[in-house]
Every structure is written in structure tokens, then in C-alpha cells.
Scaffold this motif. Structure first.
Motif, PDB file in Angstrom:
ATOM      1  N   TYR A 190       0.845  -1.190   0.000  1.00  0.00           N
ATOM      2  CA  TYR A 190       0.000   0.000   0.000  1.00  0.00           C
ATOM      3  C   TYR A 190       0.880   1.238   0.000  1.00  0.00           C
ATOM      4  O   TYR A 190       1.688   1.430   0.911  1.00  0.00           O
ATOM      5  N   GLY A 242      -8.705   3.259  -2.694  1.00  0.00           N
ATOM      6  CA  GLY A 242      -7.910   2.511  -1.721  1.00  0.00           C
ATOM      7  C   GLY A 242      -8.323   2.701  -0.272  1.00  0.00           C
ATOM      8  O   GLY A 242      -7.504   2.532   0.624  1.00  0.00           O
ATOM      9  N   ILE A 280       2.140   3.334  -7.883  1.00  0.00           N
ATOM     10  CA  ILE A 280       1.161   2.263  -7.642  1.00  0.00           C
ATOM     11  C   ILE A 280       1.101   1.318  -8.834  1.00  0.00           C
ATOM     12  O   ILE A 280       1.131   0.099  -8.688  1.00  0.00           O
TER      13      ILE A 280
HETATM   14  N1  LIG Z   1      -2.400   3.813  -2.364  1.00  0.00           N
HETATM   15  C1  LIG Z   1      -2.576   2.611  -2.927  1.00  0.00           C
HETATM   16  N2  LIG Z   1      -1.595   1.698  -2.889  1.00  0.00           N
HETATM   17  C2  LIG Z   1      -1.784   0.498  -3.474  1.00  0.00           C
HETATM   18  N3  LIG Z   1      -2.902   0.123  -4.117  1.00  0.00           N
HETATM   19  C3  LIG Z   1      -3.912   0.990  -4.187  1.00  0.00           C
HETATM   20  C4  LIG Z   1      -3.800   2.267  -3.594  1.00  0.00           C
HETATM   21  N4  LIG Z   1      -4.940   2.931  -3.811  1.00  0.00           N
HETATM   22  C5  LIG Z   1      -5.735   2.113  -4.508  1.00  0.00           C
HETATM   23  N5  LIG Z   1      -5.120   0.928  -4.751  1.00  0.00           N
HETATM   24  C6  LIG Z   1      -5.685  -0.162  -5.552  1.00  0.00           C
HETATM   25  O1  LIG Z   1      -7.043   0.145  -5.844  1.00  0.00           O
HETATM   26  C7  LIG Z   1      -7.877  -0.952  -5.588  1.00  0.00           C
HETATM   27  C8  LIG Z   1      -9.191  -0.474  -5.023  1.00  0.00           C
HETATM   28  O2  LIG Z   1      -9.039  -0.089  -3.698  1.00  0.00           O
HETATM   29  P1  LIG Z   1     -10.212  -0.195  -2.626  1.00  0.00           P
HETATM   30  O3  LIG Z   1      -9.592  -0.143  -1.299  1.00  0.00           O
HETATM   31  O4  LIG Z   1     -11.097  -1.342  -2.905  1.00  0.00           O
HETATM   32  O5  LIG Z   1     -10.995   1.141  -2.940  1.00  0.00           O
HETATM   33  P2  LIG Z   1     -12.172   1.828  -2.118  1.00  0.00           P
HETATM   34  O6  LIG Z   1     -12.365   1.034  -0.865  1.00  0.00           O
HETATM   35  O7  LIG Z   1     -11.684   3.201  -1.886  1.00  0.00           O
HETATM   36  O8  LIG Z   1     -13.341   1.801  -3.021  1.00  0.00           O
HETATM   37  C9  LIG Z   1      -7.108  -1.847  -4.632  1.00  0.00           C
HETATM   38  O9  LIG Z   1      -7.320  -3.180  -4.936  1.00  0.00           O
HETATM   39  C10 LIG Z   1      -5.678  -1.500  -4.882  1.00  0.00           C
HETATM   40  O10 LIG Z   1      -5.121  -2.371  -5.826  1.00  0.00           O
END
Ligand SMILES: Nc1ncnc2c1ncn2[C@@H]1O[C@H](COP(=O)(O)OP(=O)(O)O)[C@@H](O)[C@H]1O
Ligand SMILES: [Mg+2]
Lengths: 322, 450
Positions: free
Chosen positions: A54, A83, A239
């Protein structure tokens, strides 16, 4: 966890006693924040989150650090796919904590969020113990054994470090907020038949919201507020590199630039980080090594979900008529 | 630490003056955050204070400039180097091409210091972002930066290259904002931070006067429509629930009490008929008030599922129905007013508004749109250009409708001045001052029938 028997209630003393003995706790133990601080510094947050995959912006890292220090719940708001959920999972992982998740939806209620009595099992027990007096039976069927704990109770009862994720809070009805507020204020839950459960160790709480509905001021005030928007280009490139390492540097850069341009277009649904990553995967699978009109046109559906968005974007990007 | 405490107090005061609600609890948290984060990294401090003091994303636009005043990047002016405009432009072009934000911020400081001062001796009376930008003219660097970037990347073969111009424009825009921040900081040093933090920082978009909003602010407002609509929908739903809970249904209470031997244990509450109200909007879309009307139309469109029926009429000196133009999938907010003007018949002989004729046309052609369940909103400044206000038409609409409200974007003090027929209309329809999106939101939450 410490269970205070409800005065004059049905709580059978030996239940609470045995629970308290098992946990070796004193009745007068006051819940206190975790002994060792979760993170030593903001950099520590970034570095350890990065190890789990992350990548935190400075705002994210700072707020997570403060949530640990001030012991306040963290309200994370922002569009879908930036995320928010992932962040809670990553925090749980680096803290070596178990993740307890309450997924909110329209109509989620106490019996889904707090606890429920296992009626089927209670009935079995009642029919099994025909010779007993009703008083005995009643005392017994409202004991621990017949309780089905739901996420909020589970998170509070644990003795181990816990991250409580209350996901998509805006989907729950307004009534649910009152309940959350109560739990997040005292970190205790009263089961009328059993007594009051107080957290011995406060969970690290993360609430997320897509702002589908305005959360109440009272709930907001309990929390530290973090808005996660679309990331800066540099962060988004990192990312993509992390999630889709096979994609060339030049292509990665182009992908992020195009997504940035799409976000500036005022579409019905702007592409999020999740879409950027999906697109990068798609391009890798297609074996593309540079972006050109055909590739963009053919894969635009991966990034944009509405037909009119696709048309608008195609026009603004000067793609040939679709 | 007391100096820091003072700054936090000042910062909190300024934010409150901008309508951000901050309690003592948050101030205490902010102080703890500063303690935990230290003062060495200004950006961490910014994020930490924002996390503890703010409760919603809309407040950030006010927070950042205020923060920049209380925790400035630097103090005082720059040493040495006089203002060499050409050299500065060269360095700025380079920084823009490299997207080097730290360098851009530095150059903004140099530019304000060298070109922004005014008064008998430079800077003796203050510093102006406007003057700085007029002299530096960063927007004219576009072509040069483009050539520079292309030269660096070797050609423009890549697809993403067609995005370059927009990207450079965004960087230039960012630089202009930096100049604004720096000029405010320098002025604040001279005239007192508290005053500048309260008056020199633009209000949040929802507090901008509709009649004076610039293009950018109107665009920002349009982006705020969906969130505002969601917020209002939540409030309306709560009001609807309250209303529905309403009264005790005696008959059903007694019937259900049969199971308790006739003792009414649980009052049964009367359910309201689930009939949603009808809404009619009459919008003056003439130049002076079009920002206000556009915004309100979009807002009502976003709220359409709160009503059983919504009909929207636009007028200048003639009136036409535009409900269809607001329909789903067609509501491109930026093009709305252009489309309305292109596709509806709104003007007759001349281009200025005529309330009397337009309202008369409504009463004549569309009066069937109004019935006992209809709430009518008239939007406009009630400036009739000296023609007959046609009060009879308003009276007729008011007689048929459930309610008629008039939302006027002019300050109340100006009602009735010049050619304003506001007082006469206000006798027939409840008139409210509605100058900002914030006021509009509050009014809608209060006045909309549920
Ligand atoms: N800062 C970050 N670092 C790594 N991966 C991220 C990041 N932000 C988003 N992602 C990616 O985006 C995808 C969606 O994130 P998610 O947590 O499900 O979004 P939300 O809960 O905000 O709708 C994750 O599976 C991840 O791969
Ligand atoms: Mg999620």
C-alpha cells in the motif's frame, strides 16, 4: 474484555466470573490505549504500509499516524476505488492485528452489527431440558454459549490488537449512526440479558464512506477526517509500477497521463486508481508497448463504465469516431 | 510552544469566521497533533491540522490558504537579486517543463517580491498577485514549454502527447495559485494575519454570491451539485420519516390492542400516503441571473426522484418548457445554459427580461401544470425593466398551487430599488433572499414539501 453483570438481570454470575477469570482481569480494570504505540513516526507508517503493497500519500500516512497516537477513529472519505478499504487492510497487516469488518448496506441493523441470540440453538436447549425449571433454562439460554457476536461486539471483545473496519458507512441508514456513535464513544456494548461488555483494548477503527449520503455531524466529530482523492501523478505511477511491474516505464507514464486527462473531463464517473490498475493489466495482456489511438479506443471500456462517458472522452481525445 | 498555540488559536478563529464549525475538542486534538508531529515538516503539519480540525472535504479549499498564512513557508522578503523579468521567465519555463513544483513555489516568491510590490517604494503599501501576474504573464509561456518538453522527450509520437497542452495549462494554473498564496502571505506580514485570513481568502464556493461568481467558481459550483443533492436528499428523507411517524392511528391501535386484552400497549402510528409532491420551476435565465438559475435547475434535476413530477420552465421575455433538456443523460452541466438558449424560445423582440409577459405566458399556456399538490418556485431578481409585472398572473398561479415561493438572488436591501418589482411579487408569493449555494441548500431543505 470485561463483562459487568447487569444488576438484577439474568446474567448468571458464574458466566461472567468464569469469563473474567479466563481473561485474568480485575473488575476495576479501566480500558487503556494499547501499550506500545502502533507507529513511531509518519515515515514509519509509510515504510511499513509500503511493505504490504500500500503506497500512502503524505496525507494518508500522517492521518493514520495521528489516529494511532490520539486513539481516535479514522473516517476515510473519497470516491470508489481510491484505496479506502485497502488502507484498513494494510494497517491491520502491519500492526499484526486481526481485521474485523462490518460491511454496511441498506438495512443493516443491530442484529447484523452487534449481536444476535441463536434462536435455533436456544430452542433445542429448551426442548432438551424438559425436567428443569423454567428459571434455570432461561438463565442458561441467555448465556455466552447462545450468543452470536457480530462485528462490533467481536471487535470489542477481543484481547488481541484489532482493526475494526466499518466499510461504506454511508450505505447504512441514519439509525445505524446512533449505534456506531454509542459504540465508538464508550467502546462498550450492553447485552441486556448478559451485562455490559467493555473493551480492554480499543480497536483501531477505520470508517469509510463514498459520501453517498452525508454522515451526521456528531459522527464526524468523533473521528479524524481523511479525504482520499485521486493520487498525484507520481504516486499513481508508483502504484502502477508496484501492481503491474511488467508494464514498461514509458507506457506506465502514458497510462497515468491519460487517466489524469480523463479525470479533468467532468465525466459521470471519473476513473479511479482501481481502473488505472485494471487498464495497466489489460495493456500488458494485450502486449501493447506504446499507446496509440487503436489501443486506447479498444480498451477505453476498461476505464470508463458509462457509454456516454466513453463517447465524450473519445471526442475530447480526438479518437476517430467509435 | 505558546507561539504555536497562538497560531493554532488564530487559525481556528479564521476558519470559524469562514463558517467551519470547530469545537474545543478539535482544538485540543489539533494541539496534540502538533505535539506528535513536531514542527519540522510543514506539509505533515498541514495534513495533521486538517485531519483534526476539518470534518468534510468542502472545507479544505478554505483551510489551505488560511494554513499558508499562519504557517508560512518563509518569513520576510528575499535578499539581493533585483527583478529581472526575462531571467525569471526563463527559469519559470524550465520549471514548468520539468513540472518542478518546489522550484515553481520559489519563483512565485521571487516574482511577488520583485514585481508585486506597490506603493511609494515597492511593497510599502502591499503586494499584489494581479500585478505580479500581469507583469510576468506566465500564460504566454505555453508554446515555449511545449517545445521544451517535446525536445526533451524527443518528438511527440506518443499518444499521451496530445494531452500536453492541457497539462501545461494546469501547471501554469498551479503557479498562479502559488503567486496568490505568496502575495497574501506578504500582505499579511504587513497588515496583520488575522485580517487577511478572514478577508483575503476566497470564500468556499457555496458562499460565493451567485451574482458575482466568476466562470471558475460557477464551474466549481456545478461540480458541487451532486454532493449537495445527496445531502439534501438525506435531510428530506429524515423530514419525510418524521412526518410519516406523525400521528397515532387510534383505530389500528385499538385493533392491535386486542391481543393484550384491550390494553393499548403499542400505539400504532398513522402512515402517511406515500404520494410525492409535484414541483414546478420558473427560471429567469437572462444574463444577470443565469448562474443562479442554472445551478438551481441542476440541483432540482439531481433531486428529481424526490418528487412524483418535476417540470421546469425557462424565460427571458418569453417562456418555454425545458424539462426535456434537463433529462437524464443529457444533463451535461457545462453546456446546459447554452442548450437552453439554443433550443428553447425565450426571447421575442428584444433580449432583456420581461417578467410580466413571461409569467402571463405561463398562466395562459401551462397553467394545467399547477394543481393542489404542486409547489411552484420562481427564480429571479424580479427586475422587470420597467414593464408591467402582471401581478394577476402570479395571483392565478398562487390560487391553484399548494405553495408558491420566490427565490431572489439579490440582497434584500436592493429589493424594490430601480426597476425591481420584488415587493409587489413578495405580497403574492413568499419571497426569500437566496444569494449563495449555501443559502439555497438551506432554503430547499426547509421549503421543499416532503
Ligand atoms: N495507495 C494505494 N496503494 C496500493 N494500491 C492501491 C492504492 N490505492 C488504490 N489501490 C488499488 O485500488 C484498488 C481499489 O481499492 P479499494 O480499497 O477497494 O478502494 P475503495 O475502498 O476506496 O473503493 C485496490 O485493490 C488496490 O489495488
Ligand atoms: Mg471499499
Amino acid at each position: 474484555m470485561y463483562i459487568t453483570p447487569r444488576p438484577g438481570g439474568l446474567g448468571r454470575n458464574h458466566v461472567t466470573e468464569s469469563v473474567n477469570k479466563r481473561l485474568d482481569r480485575r473488575p476495576d480494570t479501566v480500558p487503556d490505549p494499547p501499550e506500545a504505540p502502533l507507529f513511531t513516526s509518519v515515515d514509519d507508517v509509510s515504510a511499513r504500509l509500503a511493505e504490504t503493497g500500500y503506497l500512502a500519500s503524505p496525507a494518508v500516512a500522517t492521518t493514520v499516524f495521528l489516529a494511532g497516537r490520539l486513539g481516535k477513529p479514522l473516517l476515510v472519505e473519497g470516491p470508489a476505488g481510491v484505496g479506502k478499504t485497502e488502507l484498513a487492510k494494510a494497517v491491520a497487516q502491519v500492526a499484526g492485528a486481526r481485521l474485523v469488518r462490518l460491511q454496511c448496506y441498506e438495512g443493516v441493523d443491530e442484529s447484523r452489527a452487534l449481536y444476535e441470540w441463536n434462536h435455533a440453538k436456544q430452542l433445542l436447549r429448551i426442548s432438551a431440558g424438559r425436567d428443569e425449571s423454567w428459571d434455570e433454562t432461561r438463565t442458561d439460554i441467555f448465556s455466552e454459549e447462545f450468543l452470536l457476536p457480530r462485528p462490533l461486539l467481536t471487535a470489542i471483545r477481543g484481547d488481541e490488537p484489532t482493526v475494526l473496519l466499518i466499510d461504506e458507512t454511508d450505505k447504512a441508514d441514519v439509525e445505524m449512526e446512533g449505534l456506531l456513535l454509542e459504540v465508538l464513544s464508550d467502546f462498550q456494548i450492553t447485552v441486556p440479558e448478559l451485562g455490559t461488555v467493555t473493551a480492554t483494548r480499543r480497536p483501531f477503527v477505520v470508517l469509510t464512506s463514498n459520501a453517498g449520503r452525508e454522515l451526521s455531524e456528531a459522527l464526524r466529530r468523533r473521528c479524524l477526517f481523511l479525504h482520499i482523492g485521486f493520487p498525484e501523478e507520481e504516486l499513481e505511477r508508483r502504484i502502477v509500477r508496484l501492481k503491474v511491474p511488467g508494464l514498461g516505464a514509458a507506457l506506465t507514464e502514458s497510462v497515468v497521463r491519460v487517466v489524469g486527462a480523463l479525470r479533468a473531463m467532468d465525466l459521470r464517473k471519473a476513473p479511479s486508481v482501481a481502473e488505472t490498475v485494471d487498464w495497466a493489466h489489460t495493456l500488458l495482456a494485450l502486449g501493447a508497448d506504446t499507446l496509440d489511438e487503436t489501443v486506447v479506443r479498444d480498451s477505453l471500456g476498461v476505464i470508463l463504465k458509462h457509454q456516454d462517458d466513453i463517447q465524450k472522452a473519445a471526442a475530447k481525445l480526438d479518437l476517430d469516431a467509435l | 510552544m505558546t507561539e504555536v498555540a497562538d497560531r493554532i488559536t488564530g487559525l481556528v478563529g479564521a476558519l470559524r469566521a469562514h463558517g467551519v464549525r470547530i469545537g474545543t475538542g478539535e482544538s485540543v486534538d489539533a494541539a496534540r497533533a502538533v505535539e506528535a508531529l513536531g514542527l519540522t515538516d510543514r506539509e505533515l503539519l498541514r495534513e495533521g491540522l486538517a485531519a483534526t480540525l476539518l470534518h468534510g472535504p468542502g472545507q479544505r479549499a478554505v483551510f489551505d490558504p488560511v494554513f499558508d498564512l499562519y504557517f508560512p513557508r518563509a518569513v520576510g522578503g528575499l535578499e539581493g537579486s533585483g527583478p529581472d523579468r526575462d531571467a525569471l521567465r526563463d527559469r519559470l519555463a524550465e520549471a514548468l517543463a520539468a513540472d518542478d513544483q518546489a522550484m515553481m513555489a520559489r519563483l512565485a516568491a521571487e516574482a511577488v517580491d520583485g514585481m508585486g510590490g506597490y506603493g511609494s517604494s515597492p511593497g510599502s503599501d502591499g503586494f499584489s498577485a494581479y500585478q505580479t501576474l500581469e507583469r510576468l504573464r506566465p500564460q504566454t509561456l505555453l508554446a515555449r514549454v511545449r517545445a521544451d518538453v517535446r525536445g526533451r522527450d524527443g518528438g511527440g509520437a506518443d499518444f499521451a502527447d496530445r494531452l500536453l497542452d492541457d497539462e501545461i495549462r494546469r501547471r501554469i494554473e498551479a503557479f498562479r495559485r502559488m503567486v496568490g498564496t505568496e502575495a497574501r502571505r506578504r500582505v499579511a506580514e504587513r497588515r496583520g494575519r488575522d485580517e487577511i485570513a478572514r478577508r483575503g481568502v476566497l470564500p468556499t464556493a457555496d458562499r460565493v454570491d451567485f451574482l458575482f461568481a466568476g466562470r471558475d467558481q460557477l464551474a466549481e459550483l456545478r461540480r458541487a451539485v451532486q454532493p449537495l443533492a445527496r445531502k439534501l436528499a438525506t435531510r428530506l428523507a429524515a423530514r419525510r420519516r418524521r412526518a410519516a411517524r406523525g400521528t397515532v392511528d387510534l383505530r389500528r391501535t385499538l385493533r392491535s390492542s386486542l391481543s393484550t386484552g384491550g390494553v393499548p400497549m403499542r400505539p400504532v402510528l398513522r402512515r402517511r400516503r406515500p404520494v410525492r409532491p409535484e414541483l414546478v420551476l420558473l427560471c429567469d435565465v437572462s444574463g444577470s441571473v443565469s448562474g443562479f438559475s442554472d445551478f438551481t435547475m441542476l440541483l432540482v434535476q439531481a433531486l428529481h426522484d424526490q418528487f412524483s413530477k418535476v417540470r421546469v420552465f425557462a424565460f427571458v421575455n418569453r417562456l418555454d418548457e425545458v424539462t426535456g433538456l434537463l433529462g437524464h443523460g443529457r444533463a451535461d452541466p457545462d453546456g446546459l445554459s447554452a442548450r437552453i438558449r439554443a433550443e428553447a424560445t425565450l426571447t421575442g423582440w428584444h433580449g432583456s427580461s420581461d417578467y410580466g409577459v413571461a409569467l402571463g405566458e405561463f398562466a395562459e399556456r401551462y397553467v394545467d401544470a399547477v394543481g393542489p399538490r404542486t409547489t411552484v418556485f420562481v427564480l429571479g431578481d424580479a427586475r422587470t425593466n420597467m414593464s408591467d409585472p402582471n401581478l394577476a398572473a402570479v395571483r392565478e398561479v398562487a390560487r391553484r398551487a399548494r405553495r408558491v415561493y420566490w427565490l431572489n438572488p439579490e440582497p434584500r436591501a436592493q429589493w424594490g430599488t430601480g426597476d425591481s418589482a420584488a415587493p409587489a411579487y413578495a405580497d403574492l408569493a413568499e419571497m426569500h433572499e437566496c444569494r449563495t449555494a449555501r443559502q439555497l441548500g438551506a432554503l430547499i431543505a426547509r421549503l421543499l414539501p416532503v
